[in-house]
Structures are given as C-alpha cells and as structure tokens.
Design a protein around this motif. Structure first.
Motif, PDB file in Angstrom:
ATOM      1  N   ILE A   1       0.947  -1.143  -0.011  1.00  0.00           N
ATOM      2  CA  ILE A   1       0.030  -0.034   0.022  1.00  0.00           C
ATOM      3  C   ILE A   1       0.763   1.355  -0.022  1.00  0.00           C
ATOM      4  CG2 ILE A   1      -0.435   0.466   2.659  1.00  0.00           C
ATOM      5  CD1 ILE A   1      -3.180   0.327   1.846  1.00  0.00           C
ATOM      6  N   LEU A   2       0.523   2.295  -0.699  1.00  0.00           N
ATOM      7  CA  LEU A   2       1.192   3.618  -0.955  1.00  0.00           C
ATOM      8  C   LEU A   2       0.453   4.735  -0.310  1.00  0.00           C
ATOM      9  CD1 LEU A   2       2.886   3.213  -4.365  1.00  0.00           C
ATOM     10  CD2 LEU A   2       4.251   2.991  -2.190  1.00  0.00           C
ATOM     11  N   PRO A   3       1.061   5.887  -0.013  1.00  0.00           N
ATOM     12  CA  PRO A   3       0.471   7.139   0.661  1.00  0.00           C
ATOM     13  C   PRO A   3      -0.620   7.621  -0.561  1.00  0.00           C
ATOM     14  CG  PRO A   3       2.860   7.040   1.381  1.00  0.00           C
ATOM     15  CD  PRO A   3       2.326   5.966   0.284  1.00  0.00           C
ATOM     16  N   GLY A   4      -1.695   7.785  -0.301  1.00  0.00           N
ATOM     17  CA  GLY A   4      -2.758   8.228  -1.109  1.00  0.00           C
ATOM     18  C   GLY A   4      -3.852   7.230  -1.723  1.00  0.00           C
ATOM     19  N   ALA A   5      -3.413   6.080  -1.119  1.00  0.00           N
ATOM     20  CA  ALA A   5      -4.620   5.019  -1.457  1.00  0.00           C
ATOM     21  C   ALA A   5      -5.667   5.250  -0.800  1.00  0.00           C
ATOM     22  CB  ALA A   5      -3.644   3.369  -1.278  1.00  0.00           C
ATOM     23  N   ILE A   6      -6.795   5.049  -1.388  1.00  0.00           N
ATOM     24  CA  ILE A   6      -8.097   5.280  -0.541  1.00  0.00           C
ATOM     25  C   ILE A   6      -8.501   3.900  -0.225  1.00  0.00           C
ATOM     26  CG2 ILE A   6     -10.395   6.264  -0.711  1.00  0.00           C
ATOM     27  CD1 ILE A   6      -9.479   8.104  -3.100  1.00  0.00           C
ATOM     28  N   GLN A   7      -8.406   3.365   1.062  1.00  0.00           N
ATOM     29  CA  GLN A   7      -8.952   1.905   1.203  1.00  0.00           C
ATOM     30  C   GLN A   7     -10.189   2.199   1.902  1.00  0.00           C
ATOM     31  OE1 GLN A   7      -6.118  -0.157   3.792  1.00  0.00           O
ATOM     32  NE2 GLN A   7      -6.823   0.873   5.417  1.00  0.00           N
ATOM     33  N   VAL A   8     -10.907   0.927   1.644  1.00  0.00           N
ATOM     34  CA  VAL A   8     -12.526   0.885   2.047  1.00  0.00           C
ATOM     35  C   VAL A   8     -12.635  -0.294   2.942  1.00  0.00           C
ATOM     36  CG1 VAL A   8     -14.803   0.477   1.423  1.00  0.00           C
ATOM     37  CG2 VAL A   8     -13.257   2.173   0.151  1.00  0.00           C
ATOM     38  N   PRO A   9     -12.702   0.284   4.347  1.00  0.00           N
ATOM     39  CA  PRO A   9     -12.895  -1.222   5.182  1.00  0.00           C
ATOM     40  C   PRO A   9     -14.398  -1.527   5.155  1.00  0.00           C
ATOM     41  CG  PRO A   9     -12.748   0.880   6.524  1.00  0.00           C
ATOM     42  CD  PRO A   9     -12.470   1.339   4.848  1.00  0.00           C
ATOM     43  N   PRO A  10     -14.774  -2.598   6.136  1.00  0.00           N
ATOM     44  CA  PRO A  10     -16.126  -3.102   5.920  1.00  0.00           C
ATOM     45  C   PRO A  10     -17.308  -1.931   6.240  1.00  0.00           C
ATOM     46  CG  PRO A  10     -14.796  -4.663   7.111  1.00  0.00           C
ATOM     47  CD  PRO A  10     -14.042  -3.524   6.889  1.00  0.00           C
ATOM     48  N   ASP A  11     -16.733  -1.121   6.885  1.00  0.00           N
ATOM     49  CA  ASP A  11     -17.877  -0.003   7.152  1.00  0.00           C
ATOM     50  C   ASP A  11     -18.238   0.903   5.996  1.00  0.00           C
ATOM     51  OD1 ASP A  11     -15.871   1.736   7.437  1.00  0.00           O
ATOM     52  OD2 ASP A  11     -16.210   2.267   9.340  1.00  0.00           O
ATOM     53  N   PHE A  12     -17.288   0.797   4.793  1.00  0.00           N
ATOM     54  CA  PHE A  12     -17.599   1.461   3.536  1.00  0.00           C
ATOM     55  C   PHE A  12     -17.377   2.865   3.713  1.00  0.00           C
ATOM     56  CE2 PHE A  12     -21.002  -2.006   2.961  1.00  0.00           C
ATOM     57  CZ  PHE A  12     -20.128  -2.727   2.156  1.00  0.00           C
ATOM     58  N   GLN A  13     -16.548   3.428   4.794  1.00  0.00           N
ATOM     59  CA  GLN A  13     -16.153   4.921   5.072  1.00  0.00           C
ATOM     60  C   GLN A  13     -14.599   4.684   4.658  1.00  0.00           C
ATOM     61  OE1 GLN A  13     -18.650   7.369   6.477  1.00  0.00           O
ATOM     62  NE2 GLN A  13     -19.506   5.884   5.499  1.00  0.00           N
ATOM     63  N   PRO A  14     -14.406   5.584   3.602  1.00  0.00           N
ATOM     64  CA  PRO A  14     -12.956   5.622   3.000  1.00  0.00           C
ATOM     65  C   PRO A  14     -12.017   6.111   4.003  1.00  0.00           C
ATOM     66  CG  PRO A  14     -14.120   7.080   1.866  1.00  0.00           C
ATOM     67  CD  PRO A  14     -15.255   6.537   2.838  1.00  0.00           C
ATOM     68  N   ILE A  15     -10.691   5.593   3.922  1.00  0.00           N
ATOM     69  CA  ILE A  15      -9.385   5.905   4.632  1.00  0.00           C
ATOM     70  C   ILE A  15      -8.385   6.302   3.615  1.00  0.00           C
ATOM     71  CG2 ILE A  15      -7.651   5.593   6.344  1.00  0.00           C
ATOM     72  CD1 ILE A  15      -9.570   3.409   7.456  1.00  0.00           C
ATOM     73  N   ILE A  16      -7.892   7.533   3.662  1.00  0.00           N
ATOM     74  CA  ILE A  16      -6.821   7.988   2.718  1.00  0.00           C
ATOM     75  C   ILE A  16      -5.387   7.564   3.506  1.00  0.00           C
ATOM     76  CG2 ILE A  16      -5.275   9.898   1.566  1.00  0.00           C
ATOM     77  CD1 ILE A  16      -8.085  11.539   1.637  1.00  0.00           C
ATOM     78  N   VAL A  17      -4.937   6.712   3.094  1.00  0.00           N
ATOM     79  CA  VAL A  17      -3.618   6.213   3.599  1.00  0.00           C
ATOM     80  C   VAL A  17      -2.462   6.966   3.509  1.00  0.00           C
ATOM     81  CG1 VAL A  17      -1.751   4.354   3.503  1.00  0.00           C
ATOM     82  CG2 VAL A  17      -4.314   3.657   3.167  1.00  0.00           C
ATOM     83  N   LEU A  18      -1.748   7.379   4.560  1.00  0.00           N
ATOM     84  CA  LEU A  18      -0.592   8.169   4.721  1.00  0.00           C
ATOM     85  C   LEU A  18       0.691   7.390   4.817  1.00  0.00           C
ATOM     86  CD1 LEU A  18      -2.302  11.127   6.477  1.00  0.00           C
ATOM     87  CD2 LEU A  18      -1.932  10.930   4.124  1.00  0.00           C
TER      88      LEU A  18
END
Lengths: 232, 314
Positions: B236-253
């Motif tokens: 995974i790299l900074p900027g990747a938008i990951q979507v966990p099971p609650d469907f609320q996105p996280i911008i990876v830093l």
C-alpha cells in the motif's frame, strides 16, 4: 477457488505505483514466483524504478513517471521471463524463536484450548512442531505473515483488539500465526512470548529474518526466558 | 551543535525528512514529511537542500528557547509565529539569537506547519533517514514526538546572511473544502455504484486522522455484492483510498506498508500536500482523473518547484 495467473495482472496504484499480481491465492508456488521476479528486478532495477516490494502474490513497483511508464515496465517484466529460468532463490534459512507459552506471556492460551478442544500442552506441542514459511513482512517492522499453521489451532481474532500488545508476543488469528516484533495495537489471540529482540533499528542488519526464510518456535520455560531476556 | 531547548512541545511535533526508502519489504513505512511542498520550501528558505530534517508541527506548534545564532523558516499551515512575543512572518528567512524564545501558535488555516533550521535538525540517521516513525518507536528524536525539556541539535552549516521570501502568489492557501485528484485503482473493478459515490459526493474528515491515515465520513462506498470484503494483504502507498467493511474511506498516509482492504482509487502524489493540511470537519471531493493526466500534473508540479527553487536561490 483461487488460481495462479499465466501472465501477471497489472493494477495501478496512483501516479507512481504499479502492482503485478501472479495469482489470487495464498500459495507457496505463487509466492516463490513473486520472490524470484523480485530478485531479478533487484539485480538490475529498471530505469526509473526506485523500489520493489514483494508480498503474498503481488509485487509493487514504485516508479518515477517522468522517467518511465506502466507500458515500459510491463514490457520489462515480460522480457524478464527468460532470465528467470536460470535464477534460483537463495537457500532459505530456518530461524529458531524461543517462546515461553501461556501464563502472563500468553493470556489467551486457555481460550485457544477451550475453542479448539485441545489441551494447552497439545497446543504448545502442535504450535512448536511445525516449520513456518515467511510469505511476507508488513503491518509493523519485521511482522512476519507465516504459512503452515496446523488447522487444528484455528481460532478467531479477539472481539476487541488490544491497544497495546507487548513486543515479542506470539499470537493466532484464524488460521494464521505470527509474532509482534514491536509494541503495537493488535487483535490476535496471544499464546506466548519470545524474549528475542526481532527488530533492532540501530543495527546494520536490523532483522533476524527476511521473507522466504522459515521460522520454528522452541518452547522455553520462564527461567530460560529471563536468561535470554537479560542477554538482549 | 545545540539549537533549541523545548519549553512546550505543541500538540504533536516530530522530526521528519523526505522519508525512508528500500525497507518496505521489511515492514518499514516511508514516514517523512506529509506536506512535501511546504517542507521543501522551508529548507530552501534557510539555504538547506531538501534532504535536511525539519520539524513537522501538527495543529499547535512548540515553544522553543534558542541556544545559538541560526536562521529558521516556518511554512505550511497558517500558524502565527512569535519571537520574544513579536509576530514574525511565515514563508521567509528569520534570524534568531541566543536566548530568543520562538513560539508557534495554533493553526488558523491548514493543519501542519514546518520549521526548517540552518543545517537541518541533527538526529541519527536510521535506515537511511532521520524521520520519526511514531508507530515503530524509532527515528527522529528517540522515535517519538517532542516533549518538554528535549534538547534539539542542528548540523553545522553556513548562514545565508540574507532574507529569502516565497512570493505571496506561490504560497498555498488552505481551504476547508478541498478537491483531491485521484486515479482509479488498484481495485476499481471491485466497485460499481461505489465508484460513483466516491467521485460524486463530499466526505467529511473525521477526528481519526494521524500519520497512518485520514479517516473520512460520508455516503457508503459499497463494494460490489459478489466480491470479497477483504483482499489478500498487499503493498500500500500513501494516497491509496482504502475501504474497510464499514464502507467509510480512509486515505492512507505514510506509516503503513500493507493493507487487506480494496482500494477504489489513489490520490495523486502532488495532492498529498493538500491531504496533509486537512483537519477534522473539513470536506474533500474526489475528482477522477486519468493516469496520463496524473503524470502531466506530476511533471507540472516538478517544473513549478524547480522554478520556485531557482528564483529563491539566485
């Protein structure tokens, strides 16, 4: 069911990351292909690529879009095929990890026993009786994702993860086992702890093992744990 | 040589440089400054190269006592700067003398400020970088944010002896509603409606935002019904938008190396400086762009930095 890909599947990760997948399954053959290709890439890094990272079934390439592009890199990987024939992975080393099981070091050993229907003694015997392949390292520095745990030990994660798992803790999550090299939050069922320091950032070689190596757990008692703990 | 004594550390102040590379395969994340633009400019304003270590100051900056003469510059988030109680300008070279008190007040706009110093902060290079890896407890100053009583050193270097200033038109402004450009992938094929939601609705920055990731709240970015909820753990790299099971996105830093959640899109590198400056309650809108477009923006950003650098350092 997962499968092994004949040709790697390329995925984009933003403007400077490319993922190449060699299968959609956790499998030793796929993982060794990943490691072989990584070795070939590291021997002669393609122009504009600063780093490659192997995981279970994919390789990440970090590239400078001003110097290269995905088409060029996919072609580079394709041309690598012939070189792979003559290439061998280095012989894997097996690292022994002393573990003091149960009591304060493994607070969930009784739960794992209850869940699996095995005695604590049997769990220790089974857990320390296998060799584990390190498929990849990630999550925290030196955290090994291991393959090869006996299915009989399968236990779900904690319902509520701990905010602090002490460094050296050995745990089980579903059909996987692993070690926490640094203090970190975590949701694995803890069954023991190693006194070894698995990650020493100040050393020239900070790690005891790399992806591709194998791990064996050796049961030790509290006295031996204390002795080894002092040496470190 | 001794530079500062920390009187008050601020909310979260860490030593950072451009980051670590080549150790991802051992689980060591890149770390480093989050707003690369501001950190780099701060270094140029005191005559350093961009590799020099700076302080990254989150939300509220530190109060520092000066040991020896030095030049400093503060950039990034709009944080009032006081020297012995007198307000001083950001985005320009400041000269400090022994005994001075430098104080960086809470942000007015933006979220992270940068303080560069002649020679750069002197902490040990660990695995090729001086960056603090908070989650790994190493790098920077003893692997942690600053605390009261810390002594910070700087590397020896010559003074500029002149004032450099970034022209106002080149200074970023920090909005509370921020457009972020993103390239679909790596797992855009795991989403259909979810992609429309991601690119067409606003998301609010939650209070769960640190150097690992920036958690957002908004409409559910749902996966297709026939794909697995998680994927085989992958890089995974900074900027990747990951979507966990609650469907609320996280911008990876910058403090993550692998992840097991599907990522519909990835914020482009040049816009990560904007992500560094958003805070709880701000909103973001993702704008879908092609890889070709992203690469053009990367080149424009690099060209712009080269122009600014050459104008500053004449």
């Amino acid at each position: 069911m997962g499968q092994i890909f004949k040709k790697p599947r390329m995925r984009l990760m933003g403007d400077s990351g490319l993922l190449f997948e060699y299968g959609d399954v956790i499998d030793l053959e796929v993982n060794q292909k990943v490691k072989l290709v990584t070795k070939a890439l590291n021997q002669e890094m393609p122009l504009g690529v600063s780093e490659v990272m192997p995981t279970y079934r994919s390789i990440l390439m970090i590239y400078d879009p001003i110097q290269t592009n995905p088409d060029v890199l996919a072609r580079h990987l394709d041309n690598l095929k012939n070189q792979l024939e003559g290439l061998k992975l280095p012989p894997s080393k097996t690292v022994d990890i002393p573990v003091c099981y149960g009591e304060k070091h493994g607070p969930e050993l009784p739960f794992v026993a209850e869940h699996t229907g095995l005695s604590e003694k049997e769990i220790i015997k089974i857990h320390s009786g296998s060799e584990y392949q390190i498929f990849m390292i990630g999550f925290t520095p030196g955290f090994p994702f291991l393959g090869g745990m006996d299915d009989r030990l399968t236990t779900p994660r904690l319902k509520t993860p701990r905010t602090l798992v002490p460094a050296g803790s050995v745990g089980i999550a579903n059909n996987q086992t692993g070690i926490y090299p640094v203090d970190s939050p975590g949701g694995w069922q803890l069954i023991g702890r190693t006194p070894l320091r698995l990650f020493s950032p100040e050393k020239k070689n900070p790690f005891l093992y790399a992806a591709g190596d194998k791990i064996r757990f050796k049961p030790v008692d509290q006295a031996e744990f204390d002795r080894l703990n002092q040496i470190k | 040589m001794k530079a500062f004594k920390v009187i008050d550390p601020g909310a979260q102040t860490t030593v950072q440089d451009p980051g670590r590379s080549r150790y991802l395969q051992f689980g060591i994340p890149v770390c480093g400054t989050l707003d690369k633009f501001s950190a780099e400019i701060a270094n140029y304003l005191v005559g350093n190269n961009k590799q020099a270590a700076v302080l990254e100051m989150t939300f509220m900056g530190p109060k520092l006592e000066v040991f020896s003469q030095m030049e400093v510059a503060v950039t990034g988030a709009e944080m009032p700067i006081k020297v012995n109680g007198n307000e001083m300008p950001a985005w320009q070279t400041l000269t400090l003398s022994p005994g001075d008190i430098l104080q960086i007040l809470p942000v007015k706009t933006g979220f992270r400020g940068y303080l560069a110093i002649t020679g750069g902060f002197d902490v040990p290079k660990i695995m090729g970088s001086r960056s603090t890896y908070v989650g790994g407890n190493f790098g920077g100053l003893e692997g942690r944010p600053l605390k009261s009583g810390d002594i910070l050193g700087r590397l020896e270097s010559s003074f500029l002896g002149q004032i450099r200033q970034l022209p106002v038109e080149d200074q970023p402004t920090f909005l509370t509603s921020v457009p972020l450009r993103a390239v679909p992938g790596p797992q855009d094929d795991f989403f259909d409606q979810g992609l429309d939601v991601l690119f067409n609705s606003p998301f609010t920055v939650s209070n769960k935002a640190d150097r690992m990731g920036c958690r957002l709240e908004g409409s559910a970015v749902e996966l297709k019904p026939d794909v697995p909820q998680s994927i085989i753990s992958e890089p995974i790299l900074p900027g990747a938008i990951q979507v966990p099971p609650d469907f609320q996105p996280i911008i990876v830093l910058v403090e993550m190396t692998v992840g097991g959640y599907a990522k519909p899109a990835t914020v482009i590198g040049p816009d990560l400086s904007l992500v560094a400056q958003i805070k709880s309650g701000d909103t973001v809108n993702f704008q879908k762009i092609s890889l070709t477009e992203a690469h053009r923006i990367c080149k424009d950003t690099k060209d712009k930095m080269a122009r600014i650098k050459s104008q500053l350092t004449v």
